[in-house]
Design a protein around this motif. Structure first.
Motif, PDB file in Angstrom:
ATOM      1  N   LYS A  79       0.827  -1.212   0.000  1.00  0.00           N
ATOM      2  CA  LYS A  79       0.000   0.000   0.000  1.00  0.00           C
ATOM      3  C   LYS A  79       0.860   1.261   0.000  1.00  0.00           C
ATOM      4  CE  LYS A  79      -4.083  -2.028   2.214  1.00  0.00           C
ATOM      5  NZ  LYS A  79      -3.678  -3.403   1.881  1.00  0.00           N
ATOM      6  N   LEU A  80       1.955   1.257   0.760  1.00  0.00           N
ATOM      7  CA  LEU A  80       2.819   2.434   0.845  1.00  0.00           C
ATOM      8  C   LEU A  80       3.451   2.766  -0.504  1.00  0.00           C
ATOM      9  CD1 LEU A  80       4.688   1.955   4.260  1.00  0.00           C
ATOM     10  CD2 LEU A  80       3.025   3.736   3.680  1.00  0.00           C
ATOM     11  N   ILE A  81       4.010   1.760  -1.181  1.00  0.00           N
ATOM     12  CA  ILE A  81       4.715   2.021  -2.442  1.00  0.00           C
ATOM     13  C   ILE A  81       3.743   2.430  -3.539  1.00  0.00           C
ATOM     14  CG2 ILE A  81       4.720  -0.387  -3.251  1.00  0.00           C
ATOM     15  CD1 ILE A  81       7.757   1.885  -3.613  1.00  0.00           C
ATOM     16  N   VAL A  82       2.564   1.802  -3.574  1.00  0.00           N
ATOM     17  CA  VAL A  82       1.564   2.123  -4.593  1.00  0.00           C
ATOM     18  C   VAL A  82       0.979   3.510  -4.362  1.00  0.00           C
ATOM     19  CG1 VAL A  82      -0.753   1.540  -5.439  1.00  0.00           C
ATOM     20  CG2 VAL A  82       0.968  -0.257  -5.201  1.00  0.00           C
ATOM     21  N   MET A  83       0.553   3.780  -3.128  1.00  0.00           N
ATOM     22  CA  MET A  83      -0.083   5.065  -2.856  1.00  0.00           C
ATOM     23  C   MET A  83       0.911   6.223  -2.942  1.00  0.00           C
ATOM     24  SD  MET A  83      -3.082   4.099  -2.790  1.00  0.00           S
ATOM     25  CE  MET A  83      -3.586   5.810  -2.836  1.00  0.00           C
ATOM     26  N   LEU A  86       1.313   6.926  -6.679  1.00  0.00           N
ATOM     27  CA  LEU A  86       0.118   7.540  -7.263  1.00  0.00           C
ATOM     28  C   LEU A  86      -0.073   8.981  -6.786  1.00  0.00           C
ATOM     29  CD1 LEU A  86      -2.470   4.607  -7.154  1.00  0.00           C
ATOM     30  CD2 LEU A  86      -1.322   5.562  -9.163  1.00  0.00           C
ATOM     31  N   ILE A  87       0.134   9.219  -5.492  1.00  0.00           N
ATOM     32  CA  ILE A  87      -0.023  10.578  -4.957  1.00  0.00           C
ATOM     33  C   ILE A  87       0.999  11.530  -5.576  1.00  0.00           C
ATOM     34  CG2 ILE A  87       0.259  11.981  -2.861  1.00  0.00           C
ATOM     35  CD1 ILE A  87      -1.050   9.613  -1.329  1.00  0.00           C
ATOM     36  N   MET A  88       2.240  11.053  -5.759  1.00  0.00           N
ATOM     37  CA  MET A  88       3.269  11.895  -6.360  1.00  0.00           C
ATOM     38  C   MET A  88       3.001  12.162  -7.841  1.00  0.00           C
ATOM     39  SD  MET A  88       5.251  12.847  -4.001  1.00  0.00           S
ATOM     40  CE  MET A  88       6.493  13.643  -5.025  1.00  0.00           C
ATOM     41  N   LEU A  89       2.232  11.276  -8.487  1.00  0.00           N
ATOM     42  CA  LEU A  89       1.930  11.452  -9.910  1.00  0.00           C
ATOM     43  C   LEU A  89       0.807  12.462 -10.143  1.00  0.00           C
ATOM     44  CD1 LEU A  89       2.138   7.747 -11.179  1.00  0.00           C
ATOM     45  CD2 LEU A  89       3.721   9.617 -11.718  1.00  0.00           C
ATOM     46  N   ILE A  90       0.034  12.795  -9.087  1.00  0.00           N
ATOM     47  CA  ILE A  90      -1.082  13.745  -9.241  1.00  0.00           C
ATOM     48  C   ILE A  90      -0.589  15.138  -9.649  1.00  0.00           C
ATOM     49  CG2 ILE A  90      -2.954  14.954  -8.060  1.00  0.00           C
ATOM     50  CD1 ILE A  90      -3.372  12.420  -6.365  1.00  0.00           C
ATOM     51  N   PRO A  91       0.358  15.757  -8.895  1.00  0.00           N
ATOM     52  CA  PRO A  91       0.808  17.107  -9.304  1.00  0.00           C
ATOM     53  C   PRO A  91       1.574  17.116 -10.628  1.00  0.00           C
ATOM     54  CG  PRO A  91       2.145  16.288  -7.475  1.00  0.00           C
ATOM     55  CD  PRO A  91       1.001  15.335  -7.633  1.00  0.00           C
ATOM     56  N   LEU A  92       2.039  15.951 -11.063  1.00  0.00           N
ATOM     57  CA  LEU A  92       2.717  15.858 -12.360  1.00  0.00           C
ATOM     58  C   LEU A  92       1.705  15.706 -13.493  1.00  0.00           C
ATOM     59  CD1 LEU A  92       5.682  13.468 -11.408  1.00  0.00           C
ATOM     60  CD2 LEU A  92       5.648  15.975 -11.458  1.00  0.00           C
ATOM     61  N   ARG A  94      -0.233  13.214 -14.238  1.00  0.00           N
ATOM     62  CA  ARG A  94      -0.177  11.920 -14.937  1.00  0.00           C
ATOM     63  C   ARG A  94      -1.337  11.012 -14.564  1.00  0.00           C
ATOM     64  NH1 ARG A  94       6.274  10.296 -14.678  1.00  0.00           N
ATOM     65  NH2 ARG A  94       7.083  12.411 -15.051  1.00  0.00           N
ATOM     66  N   VAL A  95      -1.987  11.299 -13.432  1.00  0.00           N
ATOM     67  CA  VAL A  95      -3.181  10.549 -13.024  1.00  0.00           C
ATOM     68  C   VAL A  95      -4.206  11.529 -12.456  1.00  0.00           C
ATOM     69  CG1 VAL A  95      -2.115   8.302 -12.525  1.00  0.00           C
ATOM     70  CG2 VAL A  95      -2.150  10.070 -10.766  1.00  0.00           C
ATOM     71  N   PRO A  96      -5.506  11.256 -12.631  1.00  0.00           N
ATOM     72  CA  PRO A  96      -6.523  12.151 -12.059  1.00  0.00           C
ATOM     73  C   PRO A  96      -6.637  11.949 -10.550  1.00  0.00           C
ATOM     74  CG  PRO A  96      -7.557  10.328 -13.236  1.00  0.00           C
ATOM     75  CD  PRO A  96      -6.094  10.216 -13.490  1.00  0.00           C
ATOM     76  N   ALA A  97      -6.752  13.051  -9.822  1.00  0.00           N
ATOM     77  CA  ALA A  97      -6.821  12.987  -8.351  1.00  0.00           C
ATOM     78  C   ALA A  97      -8.040  12.202  -7.874  1.00  0.00           C
ATOM     79  CB  ALA A  97      -6.844  14.399  -7.779  1.00  0.00           C
ATOM     80  N   TRP A  98      -9.176  12.332  -8.576  1.00  0.00           N
ATOM     81  CA  TRP A  98     -10.401  11.645  -8.152  1.00  0.00           C
ATOM     82  C   TRP A  98     -10.224  10.125  -8.178  1.00  0.00           C
ATOM     83  CZ3 TRP A  98     -12.552   8.191 -11.487  1.00  0.00           C
ATOM     84  CH2 TRP A  98     -12.276   8.334 -12.848  1.00  0.00           C
ATOM     85  N   ALA A  99      -9.470   9.629  -9.162  1.00  0.00           N
ATOM     86  CA  ALA A  99      -9.255   8.187  -9.281  1.00  0.00           C
ATOM     87  C   ALA A  99      -8.352   7.685  -8.150  1.00  0.00           C
ATOM     88  CB  ALA A  99      -8.641   7.855 -10.640  1.00  0.00           C
ATOM     89  N   VAL A 100      -7.324   8.465  -7.830  1.00  0.00           N
ATOM     90  CA  VAL A 100      -6.431   8.098  -6.723  1.00  0.00           C
ATOM     91  C   VAL A 100      -7.204   8.111  -5.409  1.00  0.00           C
ATOM     92  CG1 VAL A 100      -4.350   8.752  -5.433  1.00  0.00           C
ATOM     93  CG2 VAL A 100      -4.393   8.975  -7.933  1.00  0.00           C
TER      94      VAL A 100
END
Length: 197
Positions: A79-83, A86-92, A94-100
């Motif tokens: 969970k730590l490595i995945v989250m 994903l959280i670090m990819l939001i400001p970049l 690359r992923v939508p915040a709502w999905a994370v």
């Protein structure tokens, strides 16, 4: 605590799990200084962490050295490595915040339900959906971390990786999102079905 207990706790599967946890801040720092090079190394380290996710479980079962510490650390490390990624990819972007948010909410819900079930002495078996979800999630994050088009391979300028890794990553990301929500609802249904008895 005796030396025997220390040796038992610090077996190779648990060391691999701890290494996966140790990879979390490395991936986070690399993405803080985002560039094509740091993205590549973040993807490389994440890939190694994903391999240890399979390897530590395999070795623990093969050598029959499953420990309480390992049972606690393994899902925590996942969970730590995945989250973190994903959280670090939001400001970049690359992923939508709502999905994370949905993924994080699902993980918190399932963890809470497991705690309640465990306190009541009930074991809810993990489904294959959860395993497939993890596989697609790992593949998606590796693609999203790579993100760019790469024209080099070990220092050589070659048109080897012309395809957009982001497009591939986001494709697998949405598949993993569907599986994440599906497996979450499946776990929720199993929980209420068992408690209804």
């Amino acid at each position: 605590m005796s030396n025997t207990t220390d040796t038992k706790l610090m077996n190779l599967p648990n060391i691999l799990t701890l290494a996966r946890i140790g990879a979390v801040p490395v991936v986070v720092v690399l993405l803080m200084f985002e560039s094509k090079t740091t993205s590549f190394w973040a993807a490389f380290i994440f890939s190694l962490a994903a391999i240890t996710d399979w390897l530590d479980g395999y070795l623990a079962r093969k050598w029959e050295i499953v420990t309480v510490l390992g049972k606690f650390l393994d899902p925590l490390a996942d969970k730590l490595i995945v989250m973190a990624a994903l959280i670090m990819l939001i400001p970049l972007d690359r992923v939508p915040a709502w999905a994370v948010f949905l993924i994080l909410g699902r993980e918190m819900l399932v963890t809470g339900l497991r705690s309640i079930a465990s306190a009541e002495g009930i074991v809810i078996a993990a489904s294959n959906l959860g395993k497939y979800k993890t596989i697609f999630q790992m593949v998606a994050i590796i693609g999203l971390l790579l993100h760019y088009r790469y024209y080099w391979f070990f220092g050589l300028e070659v048109d080897l990786f012309h395809a957009s890794f982001h497009n591939a990553g986001i494709f697998f990301f949405y598949i993993s999102l569907i599986m994440t929500l599906w497996s979450g609802f499946d776990y929720l249904a199993k929980f209420f079905k068992l408690f209804a008895r």
